[in-house]
Design an enzyme around this catalytic site. Sequence first.
Site, PDB file in Angstrom:
ATOM      1  N   CYS A 183     -45.537  83.131  -3.709  1.00  0.00           N
ATOM      2  CA  CYS A 183     -46.584  83.061  -2.686  1.00  0.00           C
ATOM      3  C   CYS A 183     -46.352  81.946  -1.659  1.00  0.00           C
ATOM      4  O   CYS A 183     -46.558  82.144  -0.458  1.00  0.00           O
ATOM      5  CB  CYS A 183     -47.939  82.867  -3.359  1.00  0.00           C
ATOM      6  SG  CYS A 183     -47.920  81.713  -4.720  1.00  0.00           S
ATOM      7  N   HIS A 219     -53.726  79.235  -0.460  1.00  0.00           N
ATOM      8  CA  HIS A 219     -52.758  78.138  -0.509  1.00  0.00           C
ATOM      9  C   HIS A 219     -52.610  77.552   0.901  1.00  0.00           C
ATOM     10  O   HIS A 219     -52.559  78.296   1.885  1.00  0.00           O
ATOM     11  CB  HIS A 219     -51.378  78.648  -0.947  1.00  0.00           C
ATOM     12  CG  HIS A 219     -51.250  78.976  -2.413  1.00  0.00           C
ATOM     13  ND1 HIS A 219     -52.272  78.884  -3.323  1.00  0.00           N
ATOM     14  CD2 HIS A 219     -50.151  79.377  -3.123  1.00  0.00           C
ATOM     15  CE1 HIS A 219     -51.833  79.231  -4.531  1.00  0.00           C
ATOM     16  NE2 HIS A 219     -50.553  79.542  -4.435  1.00  0.00           N
TER      17      HIS A 219
HETATM   18  P1  NAP Z   1     -52.955  87.051 -15.115  1.00  0.00           P
HETATM   19  O1  NAP Z   1     -54.239  87.042 -14.372  1.00  0.00           O
HETATM   20  O2  NAP Z   1     -52.813  86.192 -16.314  1.00  0.00           O
HETATM   21  O3  NAP Z   1     -52.622  88.581 -15.533  1.00  0.00           O
HETATM   22  C1  NAP Z   1     -51.529  88.911 -16.325  1.00  0.00           C
HETATM   23  C2  NAP Z   1     -51.397  90.424 -16.397  1.00  0.00           C
HETATM   24  O4  NAP Z   1     -50.216  90.758 -17.151  1.00  0.00           O
HETATM   25  C3  NAP Z   1     -52.570  91.092 -17.124  1.00  0.00           C
HETATM   26  O5  NAP Z   1     -52.821  92.349 -16.548  1.00  0.00           O
HETATM   27  C4  NAP Z   1     -52.021  91.253 -18.529  1.00  0.00           C
HETATM   28  O6  NAP Z   1     -52.632  92.298 -19.236  1.00  0.00           O
HETATM   29  C5  NAP Z   1     -50.589  91.632 -18.205  1.00  0.00           C
HETATM   30  N1  NAP Z   1     -49.746  91.437 -19.369  1.00  0.00           N
HETATM   31  C6  NAP Z   1     -49.550  90.309 -20.083  1.00  0.00           C
HETATM   32  N2  NAP Z   1     -48.756  90.555 -21.147  1.00  0.00           N
HETATM   33  C7  NAP Z   1     -48.426  91.869 -21.081  1.00  0.00           C
HETATM   34  C8  NAP Z   1     -47.648  92.724 -21.892  1.00  0.00           C
HETATM   35  N3  NAP Z   1     -47.034  92.281 -22.999  1.00  0.00           N
HETATM   36  N4  NAP Z   1     -47.548  94.027 -21.543  1.00  0.00           N
HETATM   37  C9  NAP Z   1     -48.182  94.489 -20.450  1.00  0.00           C
HETATM   38  N5  NAP Z   1     -48.952  93.728 -19.643  1.00  0.00           N
HETATM   39  C10 NAP Z   1     -49.071  92.432 -19.961  1.00  0.00           C
HETATM   40  O7  NAP Z   1     -51.757  86.653 -14.182  1.00  0.00           O
HETATM   41  P2  NAP Z   1     -51.554  86.934 -12.600  1.00  0.00           P
HETATM   42  O8  NAP Z   1     -51.990  85.769 -11.841  1.00  0.00           O
HETATM   43  O9  NAP Z   1     -52.108  88.264 -12.263  1.00  0.00           O
HETATM   44  O10 NAP Z   1     -49.972  86.934 -12.513  1.00  0.00           O
HETATM   45  C11 NAP Z   1     -49.178  87.873 -13.180  1.00  0.00           C
HETATM   46  C12 NAP Z   1     -47.733  87.643 -12.791  1.00  0.00           C
HETATM   47  O11 NAP Z   1     -47.569  87.944 -11.398  1.00  0.00           O
HETATM   48  C13 NAP Z   1     -47.256  86.210 -12.950  1.00  0.00           C
HETATM   49  O12 NAP Z   1     -46.811  85.939 -14.252  1.00  0.00           O
HETATM   50  C14 NAP Z   1     -46.157  86.128 -11.937  1.00  0.00           C
HETATM   51  O13 NAP Z   1     -44.937  86.580 -12.482  1.00  0.00           O
HETATM   52  C15 NAP Z   1     -46.629  87.061 -10.853  1.00  0.00           C
HETATM   53  N6  NAP Z   1     -47.266  86.301  -9.766  1.00  0.00           N
HETATM   54  C16 NAP Z   1     -46.603  86.181  -8.636  1.00  0.00           C
HETATM   55  C17 NAP Z   1     -47.128  85.453  -7.607  1.00  0.00           C
HETATM   56  C18 NAP Z   1     -46.342  85.275  -6.381  1.00  0.00           C
HETATM   57  O14 NAP Z   1     -46.260  84.168  -5.958  1.00  0.00           O
HETATM   58  N7  NAP Z   1     -45.809  86.310  -5.791  1.00  0.00           N
HETATM   59  C19 NAP Z   1     -48.357  84.849  -7.710  1.00  0.00           C
HETATM   60  C20 NAP Z   1     -49.043  84.988  -8.882  1.00  0.00           C
HETATM   61  C21 NAP Z   1     -48.480  85.720  -9.907  1.00  0.00           C
HETATM   62  P3  NAP Z   1     -53.755  92.037 -20.385  1.00  0.00           P
HETATM   63  O15 NAP Z   1     -55.071  92.110 -19.683  1.00  0.00           O
HETATM   64  O16 NAP Z   1     -53.557  93.204 -21.294  1.00  0.00           O
HETATM   65  O17 NAP Z   1     -53.475  90.728 -21.014  1.00  0.00           O
HETATM   66  O1  3JN Z   2     -48.747  78.892  -9.041  1.00  0.00           O
HETATM   67  C1  3JN Z   2     -48.869  79.591  -8.034  1.00  0.00           C
HETATM   68  O2  3JN Z   2     -49.639  79.305  -7.126  1.00  0.00           O
HETATM   69  C2  3JN Z   2     -48.048  80.811  -7.901  1.00  0.00           C
HETATM   70  C3  3JN Z   2     -47.546  81.258  -9.205  1.00  0.00           C
HETATM   71  C4  3JN Z   2     -46.586  82.118  -9.354  1.00  0.00           C
HETATM   72  C5  3JN Z   2     -46.057  82.459 -10.655  1.00  0.00           C
HETATM   73  C6  3JN Z   2     -46.820  82.242 -11.798  1.00  0.00           C
HETATM   74  C7  3JN Z   2     -46.293  82.517 -13.046  1.00  0.00           C
HETATM   75  C8  3JN Z   2     -45.012  82.999 -13.174  1.00  0.00           C
HETATM   76  C9  3JN Z   2     -44.770  82.978 -10.771  1.00  0.00           C
HETATM   77  C10 3JN Z   2     -44.001  83.299  -9.544  1.00  0.00           C
HETATM   78  O3  3JN Z   2     -44.347  84.288  -8.925  1.00  0.00           O
HETATM   79  O4  3JN Z   2     -43.073  82.599  -9.167  1.00  0.00           O
HETATM   80  C11 3JN Z   2     -44.248  83.222 -12.039  1.00  0.00           C
HETATM   81  C12 3JN Z   2     -42.863  83.711 -12.233  1.00  0.00           C
HETATM   82  O5  3JN Z   2     -41.940  82.889 -12.344  1.00  0.00           O
HETATM   83  O6  3JN Z   2     -42.704  84.920 -12.282  1.00  0.00           O
END
Ligand code: NAP
Ligand code: 3JN
Length: 341
Positions: A131, A244
Site C-alpha cells: 500500500c 496512510h
Molecule cells: P485480515 O483482516 O487478518 O484477513 C485475513 C484473511 O485471510 C481472512 O479472510 C482470513 O479468513 C483469511 N485467511 C487466513 N488464513 C487462511 C487460510 N488458512 N485459508 C484461507 N483463508 C485464510 O488481513 P487483511 O488486512 O485483510 O490482509 C490480508 C493479506 O492481504 C495480508 O496478509 C497481506 O498479505 C495482504 N495485504 C496487502 C496490503 C497491501 O499493502 N497491498 C495491505 C494489507 C494486506 P478467516 O476469516 O477464515 O480467518
Molecule cells: O502494514 C500495512 O500498513 C500494510 C501491510 C501489508 C501487509 C501485511 C501483512 C503481510 C503485507 C504486504 O502487503 O506487504 C503482508 C505481506 O508481506 O504479504
Amino acid sequence: MHAKQLRVGVVGATGAVGREMLKILEQRTFPAGIVRALASSRSAGREIPFMGGQLTVEELGEDSFHDLDLALFSAGGSISEQYAPIAARSGCVVVDNSSAWRMDPEVPLVVPEVNPDDLAWHKGIIANPNCSTIQMVVVLKPLHDAGKIKRVVVSTYQAVSGTGQKAIEELESQVRQMFNMQEPEAKVYPHQIAFNCLPHIDVFLDNDYTREEMKMVLETRKIMGDADIRLTATTVRVPVFYGHSESVNVETEKKISAAEARGILSQAPGVQVLDNPGEKIYPMPIHAAGEDLTFVGRIREDESIANGLNLWIVADNLRKGAALNTVQIAEVLVDRDLVRV
Ligand code: NAP
Ligand code: 3JN
C-alpha cells in the site's frame, strides 16, 4: 466466453482487504457472472452481503480454482505461496495482494496508472504492490517522466487497518480502555498503539530496516522500471483507522518548480492535488478514507538542494493501497483480453 460470465473468487473474503474487494467489485459493477468468497475453515459457512444478496463463505482448498477464471488473493503470503501456483496451473489468473510474488522476475508488479503494459507478460500470477508503495508511485511517476528522479526520502504514517481486522479492533479497544482508566492491552502490536506511534512495521531485517521499508525500496524500482532510483524509507504505525500518509522528499535530475509540479500532478491519473496552505487545505486521512484517489499537497521546493521537492501524499490504504488497485488490475486484464476465459 463473454466477459459478463467471468467467474471470480475472492480469497480472504472475510478480512479487512477481502471485504473491501467485494465492496469495490460491487461499486464498480465488475463484469463477473459469479463471485465466490473463500476463506479458512474458521469462517466457512458465514454469509457476506453482496449485490443485494448473500455470499456463503467457502473453505479454500486445492480444488477451489478449477471453475474460476480470476482469483483475487488477500489471505497472507503463505496462502498465496501455496495456492497461487495451483490456481494459475488450473487456468485461473491470480491477482495477489501479498508480498509472496512481488519480486519474482516472472511476475508483473502493477499499478495501473503507472505500468499497465507490464500486464501483457503475465504468466498467470500478477502481484499487487504494498500500500505505501502504490500511493507513492502514482505521484512519483509523472514527476519521474518530467525530471527523472534520482533519490527519494520517505517517512510514512500508516493506519492500523493496514495490519488487518484485529488491529482495527485493538485500537478501538485500547482507546476505550484508556478512557475507562484501564491498562491498554496490546496483542497485535508489541506496544500500545492508542495515542502512540510505532516506528516498526513488519519485521526488522539484518540491516536494521524493517521489511515494510525495504518493500518500498525494491517495489518502487520494479514498478517504475528504473533500478537506479535511490530510495530510503522510515515506516511508522500511527493511531489512525483508515488512510496512510507519507512525507516524501524527491531529488530530480532536471529542476521541477513547485508550480510545475502542481501542474503536472493536477493532470496525473488517479491523483488529486489539494494544496492551498493559505486556506489550510492539504490532504488528511480523515478525508481520504473511503476515496479512490491519491491526494497530494504541501508541494514545496526543497531549499536545501538544487533540484528537490517536498510532498505530502495521502490515500485510503485498503482501497487504492490494496483492494481497489487489485480490482483495477483485474479491469485492465479484462479490457485487454488477458484473462483466459
Ligand atoms: P485480515 O483482516 O487478518 O484477513 C485475513 C484473511 O485471510 C481472512 O479472510 C482470513 O479468513 C483469511 N485467511 C487466513 N488464513 C487462511 C487460510 N488458512 N485459508 C484461507 N483463508 C485464510 O488481513 P487483511 O488486512 O485483510 O490482509 C490480508 C493479506 O492481504 C495480508 O496478509 C497481506 O498479505 C495482504 N495485504 C496487502 C496490503 C497491501 O499493502 N497491498 C495491505 C494489507 C494486506 P478467516 O476469516 O477464515 O480467518
Ligand atoms: O502494514 C500495512 O500498513 C500494510 C501491510 C501489508 C501487509 C501485511 C501483512 C503481510 C503485507 C504486504 O502487503 O506487504 C503482508 C505481506 O508481506 O504479504
